[in-house]
Design a protein around this motif. Structure first.
Motif, PDB file in Angstrom:
ATOM      1  N   TRP A  83       8.533  -0.992   3.355  1.00 43.32           N
ATOM      2  CA  TRP A  83       8.617  -0.112   2.182  1.00 43.32           C
ATOM      3  C   TRP A  83       9.082  -0.908   0.973  1.00 43.32           C
ATOM      4  N   VAL A  84       8.965  -0.286  -0.195  1.00 42.23           N
ATOM      5  CA  VAL A  84       9.322  -1.008  -1.415  1.00 42.23           C
ATOM      6  C   VAL A  84      10.809  -1.363  -1.464  1.00 42.23           C
ATOM      7  N   VAL A  85      11.660  -0.491  -0.926  1.00 42.29           N
ATOM      8  CA  VAL A  85      13.102  -0.800  -0.932  1.00 42.29           C
ATOM      9  C   VAL A  85      13.344  -2.096  -0.157  1.00 42.29           C
TER      10      VAL A  85
ATOM     11  N   PHE B 149      16.858  15.934 -13.005  1.00 43.11           N
ATOM     12  CA  PHE B 149      16.780  16.555 -11.680  1.00 43.11           C
ATOM     13  C   PHE B 149      15.321  16.522 -11.263  1.00 43.11           C
ATOM     14  N   ILE B 150      15.045  16.067 -10.052  1.00 40.99           N
ATOM     15  CA  ILE B 150      13.666  15.964  -9.574  1.00 40.99           C
ATOM     16  C   ILE B 150      13.354  17.204  -8.732  1.00 40.99           C
ATOM     17  N   LEU B 151      12.211  17.833  -9.031  1.00 40.40           N
ATOM     18  CA  LEU B 151      11.917  19.132  -8.414  1.00 40.40           C
ATOM     19  C   LEU B 151      10.688  19.111  -7.515  1.00 40.40           C
TER      20      LEU B 151
ATOM     21  N   HIS C  70       9.676   8.808   3.927  1.00 48.60           N
ATOM     22  CA  HIS C  70       8.385   8.144   4.039  1.00 48.60           C
ATOM     23  C   HIS C  70       7.349   8.951   3.284  1.00 48.60           C
ATOM     24  N   ARG C  71       6.656   8.288   2.393  1.00 48.83           N
ATOM     25  CA  ARG C  71       5.679   8.982   1.562  1.00 48.83           C
ATOM     26  C   ARG C  71       4.334   9.027   2.273  1.00 48.83           C
ATOM     27  N   LEU C  72       3.799  10.214   2.417  1.00 41.26           N
ATOM     28  CA  LEU C  72       2.542  10.378   3.146  1.00 41.26           C
ATOM     29  C   LEU C  72       1.575  11.234   2.342  1.00 41.26           C
TER      30      LEU C  72
ATOM     31  N   TYR D  70       0.831  -1.213   0.000  1.00 41.59           N
ATOM     32  CA  TYR D  70       0.000   0.000   0.000  1.00 41.59           C
ATOM     33  C   TYR D  70       0.860   1.256   0.000  1.00 41.59           C
ATOM     34  N   THR D  71       0.392   2.235  -0.750  1.00 40.56           N
ATOM     35  CA  THR D  71       1.115   3.497  -0.782  1.00 40.56           C
ATOM     36  C   THR D  71       0.136   4.660  -0.819  1.00 40.56           C
ATOM     37  N   SER D  72       0.612   5.817  -0.378  1.00 44.13           N
ATOM     38  CA  SER D  72      -0.267   6.980  -0.267  1.00 44.13           C
ATOM     39  C   SER D  72      -0.356   7.746  -1.566  1.00 44.13           C
TER      40      SER D  72
ATOM     41  N   ASN E 120      19.348   7.334  -6.590  1.00 45.67           N
ATOM     42  CA  ASN E 120      18.425   6.654  -7.504  1.00 45.67           C
ATOM     43  C   ASN E 120      17.008   7.023  -7.170  1.00 45.67           C
ATOM     44  N   TYR E 121      16.246   7.269  -8.249  1.00 45.38           N
ATOM     45  CA  TYR E 121      14.881   7.768  -8.118  1.00 45.38           C
ATOM     46  C   TYR E 121      13.903   6.725  -8.621  1.00 45.38           C
ATOM     47  N   TRP E 122      12.950   6.372  -7.790  1.00 47.57           N
ATOM     48  CA  TRP E 122      11.873   5.459  -8.199  1.00 47.57           C
ATOM     49  C   TRP E 122      10.725   5.562  -7.230  1.00 47.57           C
ATOM     50  N   GLN E 123       9.783   4.634  -7.339  1.00 52.16           N
ATOM     51  CA  GLN E 123       8.564   4.722  -6.535  1.00 52.16           C
ATOM     52  C   GLN E 123       8.088   3.328  -6.175  1.00 52.16           C
ATOM     53  N   THR E 124       7.228   3.252  -5.167  1.00 49.82           N
ATOM     54  CA  THR E 124       6.602   1.990  -4.800  1.00 49.82           C
ATOM     55  C   THR E 124       6.009   1.347  -6.058  1.00 49.82           C
ATOM     56  N   GLU E 125       5.416   2.187  -6.897  1.00 54.23           N
ATOM     57  CA  GLU E 125       4.727   1.693  -8.089  1.00 54.23           C
ATOM     58  C   GLU E 125       5.674   0.986  -9.054  1.00 54.23           C
ATOM     59  N   THR E 126       6.920   1.443  -9.143  1.00 48.14           N
ATOM     60  CA  THR E 126       7.796   0.891 -10.187  1.00 48.14           C
ATOM     61  C   THR E 126       8.639  -0.285  -9.697  1.00 48.14           C
TER      62      THR E 126
ATOM     63  N   SER F  49      21.606  15.178  -9.012  1.00 51.47           N
ATOM     64  CA  SER F  49      20.838  14.477 -10.047  1.00 51.47           C
ATOM     65  C   SER F  49      20.809  12.985  -9.777  1.00 51.47           C
ATOM     66  N   PRO F  50      19.614  12.350  -9.818  1.00 51.05           N
ATOM     67  CA  PRO F  50      19.601  10.891  -9.692  1.00 51.05           C
ATOM     68  C   PRO F  50      20.096  10.184 -10.953  1.00 51.05           C
ATOM     69  N   GLY F  51      20.360  10.921 -12.025  1.00 50.68           N
ATOM     70  CA  GLY F  51      21.003  10.293 -13.175  1.00 50.68           C
ATOM     71  C   GLY F  51      20.100  10.140 -14.386  1.00 50.68           C
TER      72      GLY F  51
ATOM     73  N   ALA G 113      18.215   6.624  -1.868  1.00 53.92           N
ATOM     74  CA  ALA G 113      16.948   6.840  -2.572  1.00 53.92           C
ATOM     75  C   ALA G 113      15.836   7.169  -1.612  1.00 53.92           C
ATOM     76  N   GLY G 114      14.698   7.512  -2.174  1.00 51.09           N
ATOM     77  CA  GLY G 114      13.474   7.696  -1.390  1.00 51.09           C
ATOM     78  C   GLY G 114      13.062   9.143  -1.251  1.00 51.09           C
ATOM     79  N   GLU G 115      13.983  10.050  -1.474  1.00 52.78           N
ATOM     80  CA  GLU G 115      13.715  11.484  -1.302  1.00 52.78           C
ATOM     81  C   GLU G 115      14.878  12.208  -1.985  1.00 52.78           C
ATOM     82  N   PRO G 116      14.712  13.509  -2.222  1.00 51.83           N
ATOM     83  CA  PRO G 116      15.803  14.224  -2.890  1.00 51.83           C
ATOM     84  C   PRO G 116      17.107  14.170  -2.075  1.00 51.83           C
ATOM     85  N   LEU G 117      18.197  13.950  -2.782  1.00 52.75           N
ATOM     86  CA  LEU G 117      19.515  13.937  -2.142  1.00 52.75           C
ATOM     87  C   LEU G 117      20.165  15.293  -2.418  1.00 52.75           C
TER      88      LEU G 117
ATOM     89  N   SER H   9       1.988   8.890 -15.197  1.00 55.47           N
ATOM     90  CA  SER H   9       2.567  10.039 -14.504  1.00 55.47           C
ATOM     91  C   SER H   9       3.183   9.580 -13.190  1.00 55.47           C
ATOM     92  N   THR H  10       4.388  10.085 -12.930  1.00 55.81           N
ATOM     93  CA  THR H  10       5.037   9.793 -11.643  1.00 55.81           C
ATOM     94  C   THR H  10       4.559  10.779 -10.574  1.00 55.81           C
ATOM     95  N   PHE H  11       3.915  11.864 -11.018  1.00 50.69           N
ATOM     96  CA  PHE H  11       3.510  12.971 -10.134  1.00 50.69           C
ATOM     97  C   PHE H  11       4.716  13.690  -9.538  1.00 50.69           C
TER      98      PHE H  11
END
Ligand code: AMP
Length: 630
Positions: free
Chosen positions: A286-288, A492-494, A506-508, A240-242, A386-392, A412-414, A363-367, A478-480
């Motif tokens: 968590w997904v990790v 770069f994630i903004l 933690h994603r809330l 489950y994810t928010s 590294n950038y990803w999501q529970t979904e991926t 940059s996560p690359g 991973a999990g949040e901006p570095l 969409s990753t949102f």
């Protein structure tokens, strides 16, 4: 073309050839007939016709070559214990757990909810489920009864596996009362509850429903439970994810695609080989934890380390002492943990031999750059965002150093990972932004590669409407997240485009927190926003209107209500969701049509310029917020 650019191109231009080669990395009981069936977009079916088993690939497959190699090392600095299981021992424990679950009535396709601290039995339970074709649904141990109840209700598990207690910073956190309360709250009642008794907290077993693991394990010491060969598309788990709405989404993952995706990521992204040692400091909730504590490293024949405890207890050297002792080659953590360590003396890092590390992945949040630079200087090994999501389920953006060594650029996560057709989209018209350095929504053209979510558990329409229809005029995932890409392909994630916040990785969902706060009898209305924080990345901050404000004219009265609200969030959702502050206002900033001005509220809470406010109903509303946050 560089080696990676070529590799990436092949994955996008000839996906069938590319993924059919990756599929060779795992064992199949029946080989797939078709690589990808995308006849019904956006639903992708990977490795159609193939049958396999995730537990076989993670455990049984290694028995012939590495039965006596440590597979799982469970370290707890909370209980001062270390337990190591070879692949042969893990195989035996997983079969015992599988036999016990079967004796409790669990069959292929059934769900098993796992609500556990970071102990070896949690991994046994996950592996046991997928061994018999049951779906696990792990719920983070930090969640409280309300969050747990909504997940029990949605997953409808036949059985729950839990433990008497977890422990954090030396403080025992009993799980059983929270679980009992969650089952009482939930419309669905699981038939069986399997309890692991660590001897940390007393617990009452409800006759007929609750069972003791130690007693049942004894009865199945030598029971053989073969792997159930399941279709590649058979779901392996839900997690489950928010999101934007209050109700968490059950991300559903397949079996074959996920196994191939993880095997491929271990090779191409982590450059790992069998016998290497992987230490991910995340949690199985968590997904990790799913991909890189349990399944990925085991599929690759590595030793995986599971850790219960803080990074700073008994001292800030504890993780590095583990790296030295177990000769860890791959370490995976989160920026917040590094920021916690950064507050400590850097000499802790020099006390231990950490040169076995190939890299540290975060991973999990901006570095942020200063954090990346600090840990890079201290460890003297590559730091890989590294950038990803529970979904991926595995990285969308990072560096595939197993394919070609590439330079890290802090901040940059690359680059886009093979299989992910990543695009930046102009939200206003759905068009792709192809020129460098333009800000757009990070989106992925379908089909999503193997390993990503199949659908939302029991809600195909929600999967399509939430993820694939948010950009006007086109069916694209969409990753949102907002992002930009530079001329060299580094992204770069903004920040998020929706109301999701990220507290210490933690994603809330802010709506979930708002719903919990609004259920307090003296709260009329509330808005929760994410506010930048130097340690946790973001924290949740609440602005509430009291139903009866007459008693709130003193600091003491306001603090009392604030305390009550925080306690309510703790008990319903868990301390992870607790707002850092609850401020009381007489009115929330809204447009004339009654829409909450969330961005403006967030800007003021972060002491930034709120921008254009011409549509605002009552300008005094933001002034109150300004006065409160100072
Ligand atoms: P979760 O599903 O809990 O892993 O959260 C996924 C979200 O966390 C993403 O959509 C991003 O907003 C954020 N996130 C994850 N990794 C990174 C990263 N390396 N850099 C920036 N944001 C990230």
């Amino acid at each position: 073309m560089t080696a990676y650019a070529d590799f990436y191109r092949q994955s996008i231009d000839q996906p069938d050839a590319f993924w059919s080669e990756q599929a060779q990395l795992i064992d199949w009981h029946t080989p797939p007939r078709q690589v990808c069936d995308y006849s019904n977009p956006p639903f992708a079916k990977w490795f159609v016709g193939g049958t396999t088993n995730l537990c076989h690939n993670a455990v049984d497959r290694h028995l012939a070559t590495r039965a006596s190699q440590p597979a799982l090392v469970a370290i707890s600095t909370e209980t001062d214990s270390e337990r190591s299981y070879s692949f042969a021992e893990l195989h035996a424990e997983v079969q015992r757990m599988a036999a016990v679950l079967q004796s409790l009535g669990v069959k292929k396709g059934d769900r098993v909810l796992i609500y556990m601290p970071m102990i070896a039995e949690a991994a046994f339970a996950m592996l046991a489920c997928v061994r018999i074709g049951a779906l696990h649904s792990v719920v983070f141990g930090g969640f409280a009864s309300g969050s747990l109840a909504s997940r029990i209700e949605d997953a409808e598990p036949v059985a729950v596996v839990s433990a008497d207690a977890g422990s954090r910073g030396g403080k025992v956190v009993p799980y059983k009362p929270l679980l009992d309360e969650a089952i009482a709250l939930s419309k669905h009642k699981p038939a069986a509850v399997l309890m692991i008794n660590r001897g940390l907290a007393p617990m009452h077993l409800q006759p007929g429903r609750d069972h003791d693991w130690t007693a049942l394990r004894e009865q199945h010491l030598h029971t053989v439970v073969p792997c159930e060969w399941v279709e590649s598309t058979h779901p392996s788990y839900t997690l489950y994810t928010s999101g934007t709405t209050g109700k968490p989404k059950g991300v559903q993952r397949d079996t074959g695609g996920y196994t191939v995706a993880l095997a491929a990521s271990m090779k191409h992204i982590f450059d790992a080989k069998a016998g290497d040692v992987y230490f991910a400091t995340s949690d199985i909730g968590w997904v990790v934890g799913h991909s890189y504590i349990v399944y990925g490293p085991l599929i690759a024949g590595m030793t995986t380390i599971m850790y219960e405890g803080l990074p700073t207890r008994p001292d800030a050297g504890v993780w590095w002492s583990i790296v030295e002792k177990y000769k860890v080659t791959h370490m995976f953590s989160a920026p917040t943990a590094v920021r916690v360590l950064k507050k400590q003396d850097a000499s802790w890092l020099r006390k231990y031999h950490v040169q076995t590390l190939k890299a540290l992945w975060l991973a999990g949040e901006p570095l942020d750059e200063p954090t990346a630079q600090w840990i890079s200087d201290a460890l003297q090994v590559p730091i890989i965002d590294n950038y990803w999501q529970t979904e991926t389920g595995w990285p969308i953006l990072t560096l595939a150093n197993g394919v070609e060594q590439q330079t890290t650029r802090f901040g940059s996560p690359g680059k886009a990972m093979y299989g992910y057709h990543v695009k930046l989209i102009d939200e206003s018209n759905g068009e792709e932004l192809t020129a460098p350095n333009q800000k757009g929504v990070v989106a992925i053209e379908g089909p999503l590669p193997p390993g990503c979510m199949q659908t939302v558990w029991r809600d195909d329409a929600r999967f399509v409407n939430t993820y694939w229809k948010s950009i006007p005029g086109r069916l694209i995932y969409s990753t949102f997240d907002w992002g930009i890409r530079d001329a060299d392909g580094y992204h770069f994630i903004l920040g998020r485009t929706d109301d999701v916040i990220n507290v210490a990785g933690h994603r809330l969902g802010t709506r979930e927190i708002e719903e919990s706060i609004a259920s307090h009898p003296n709260i009329a209305e509330v808005a929760v926003v994410g506010v930048a924080d130097s340690l946790k990345g973001q924290v949740a901050m609440a602005f509430a209107v009291a139903r009866d404000a007459s008693g709130l004219d003193s600091d003491a009265a306001r603090l009392k209500l604030e305390g009550e609200v925080m306690k309510q969030v703790d008990s319903q959702l868990g301390a992870v969701a607790r707002p850092s502050r609850v401020y009381f206002v007489t009115v929330l900033p809204k447009t004339r049509s009654g829409k909450l001005l969330r961005r403006a509220l967030q800007a003021v809470a972060e002491r930034r310029d709120p921008g254009d406010l011409t549509t605002m109903e009552d300008p005094a509303a933001l002034q109150q917020v300004k006065d409160l946050v100072g």
